[in-house]
Design a protein around this motif. Structure first.
Motif, short mmCIF file in Angstrom:
data_model
loop_
_atom_site.label_atom_id
_atom_site.label_comp_id
_atom_site.label_asym_id
_atom_site.label_seq_id
_atom_site.Cartn_x
_atom_site.Cartn_y
_atom_site.Cartn_z
N GLU A 1 30.08 -43.37 -33.63
CA GLU A 1 29.26 -42.18 -33.82
C GLU A 1 30.12 -40.91 -33.93
O GLU A 1 29.71 -39.93 -34.55
CB GLU A 1 28.28 -42.02 -32.66
N ARG B 1 25.71 -37.96 -27.85
CA ARG B 1 24.52 -38.76 -27.53
C ARG B 1 23.64 -37.99 -26.54
O ARG B 1 24.09 -37.61 -25.47
CB ARG B 1 24.90 -40.12 -26.95
N LEU C 1 21.05 -39.05 -31.26
CA LEU C 1 22.30 -38.31 -31.31
C LEU C 1 21.99 -36.84 -31.57
O LEU C 1 20.99 -36.51 -32.20
CB LEU C 1 23.21 -38.84 -32.41
#
Length: 359
Positions: A176, A321, A327
């Motif tokens: 991510e 997060r 997110l």
């Protein structure tokens, strides 16, 4: 600690850091590698007074290879990697796809009001462990100390290089965040300028000193320790807390109790005390949503030539997060205007992290 210097097939430097004095680091990199890329090009943005690196060669860097092709694992017969040895503890080497380097390059005029100059500097990769499926949170205190010794060694050596103005040690973790390699590793950037974030905070620190006579970072730490509500964990030498004006849904700052400009100023007891606290905080992050937390861990150290009387070495640890399945994206307000909006109260984040049960 034993430090061994060697070179990779294309001339890049590699450093082994070992606790054992008898570690054999004689393995040779016999790969046929292409020539090293030229240094990036720095272009000046007159609207923000910032330097922007143009590094087109980084488009071709290795991207999320399978574990069987990981370039950060030790070499095995028939599969040579960036680390020639068949095993290692901690390794640092020059990045094959650097944002800054000492390689020559050709730079022309771009027109307009932008200045152009070489992206001189250096970028290094720090392998925290040879275990591909591990993480920093699982390192032993002794291994964290060895990583810190590597950070300190490289900060000192890179700071002495001509043209280097600031050294930045950091880790990106998680897809991510945008990692390109999953092996536990971090990076070190030696910038040819003082970074925008440092210039901004030092301006605030200078004004704070003029008003109060105190050090801004030390006063922030003292206030957070006194308030207590946002403290996540602490020990004799370090405190980890969520800042009152946190930008990120999960954000923790780790400060040593004694002000030092950079990691090299830490005494042995302070270095040893960092690992147990930091890995505890990392495990709390992983336990928050019962999944590996993507994060950026950033060491703030004094620049080489300016602001050392203002600086206070510390780490910023933060994640995008905001929930198990959500997110935080830097959308219009954050990306276009630099105006952050946090969806989670810092006090709630601190309470949640304190409540996580760690191993």
């Amino acid at each position: 600690m034993k430090r061994t210097i060697t070179h990779l097939a294309d001339g890049r430097e590699l450093f082994y850091f070992d606790r054992r004095d008898d570690a054999d680091r004689s393995a040779v990199d016999e790969r046929d590698l292409p020539p090293r890329p030229p240094a990036s090009e720095l272009r000046y943005d007159p609207l923000t007074e910032e330097w922007i690196a143009m590094a087109g060669h980084r488009q071709g860097r290795t991207f999320l290879p399978p574990a069987s092709e990981c370039p950060l694992c030790p070499s095995v017969p028939g599969r040579p990697t960036e680390i020639p040895s068949a095993e290692y503890e901690v390794v640092v080497f020059e990045n094959r796809f650097p944002s800054f380097s000492a390689q020559p390059g050709t730079y022309g005029q771009v027109g307009g009001l932008s200045e152009v100059r070489p992206g001189a500097g250096r970028c290094e990769v720090v392998c925290f462990t040879s275990e591909h499926d591990s993480s920093f949170s699982r390192l032993s205190p002794e291994q964290v100390e060895l990583v810190m010794e590597a950070w300190i060694d490289r900060t000192a050596e890179l700071s002495a290089m001509p043209g280097v103005e600031q050294v930045f040690c950091f880790e990106n973790r998680g897809a991510e965040i945008g990692i390109t390699l999953t092996h536990p590793h971090g990076q070190i950037y030696a910038y040819p300028y003082v970074t925008p974030r440092t210039r901004l905070t030092f301006g605030a620190a200078e004004r704070h000193r003029e008003r109060t006579g105190g050090n801004l970072f030390a006063d922030v730490l003292a206030a957070e320790r006194e308030a207590g509500v946002r403290v996540v964990a602490s020990n004799e030498h370090w405190t980890a807390f969520v800042p009152a004006a946190a930008r990120w849904p999960v954000e923790v700052h780790l400060y040593p109790h004694r002000r030092v400009p950079d990691l090299g100023g830490l005494e042995p007891a302070e270095r040893a005390a960092f690992g147990p606290l930091y890995t505890d905080v990392l495990r709390r992050l992983d336990g928050l949503f019962d999944m590996p937390m993507p994060y950026i861990a950033a060491w703030h150290q004094a620049p080489v030539n300016v602001g050392r009387d203002l600086a206070y070495a510390h780490m910023e640890l933060f994640s995008i997060r905001r929930a198990a399945n959500k997110l935080k994206y830097l959308a219009g307000s954050e990306s276009a205007m630099g105006a952050f909006v946090n969806d989670v109260l810092p006090e709630e984040t601190a309470q949640l992290l304190r409540s996580v049960v760690t191993d």
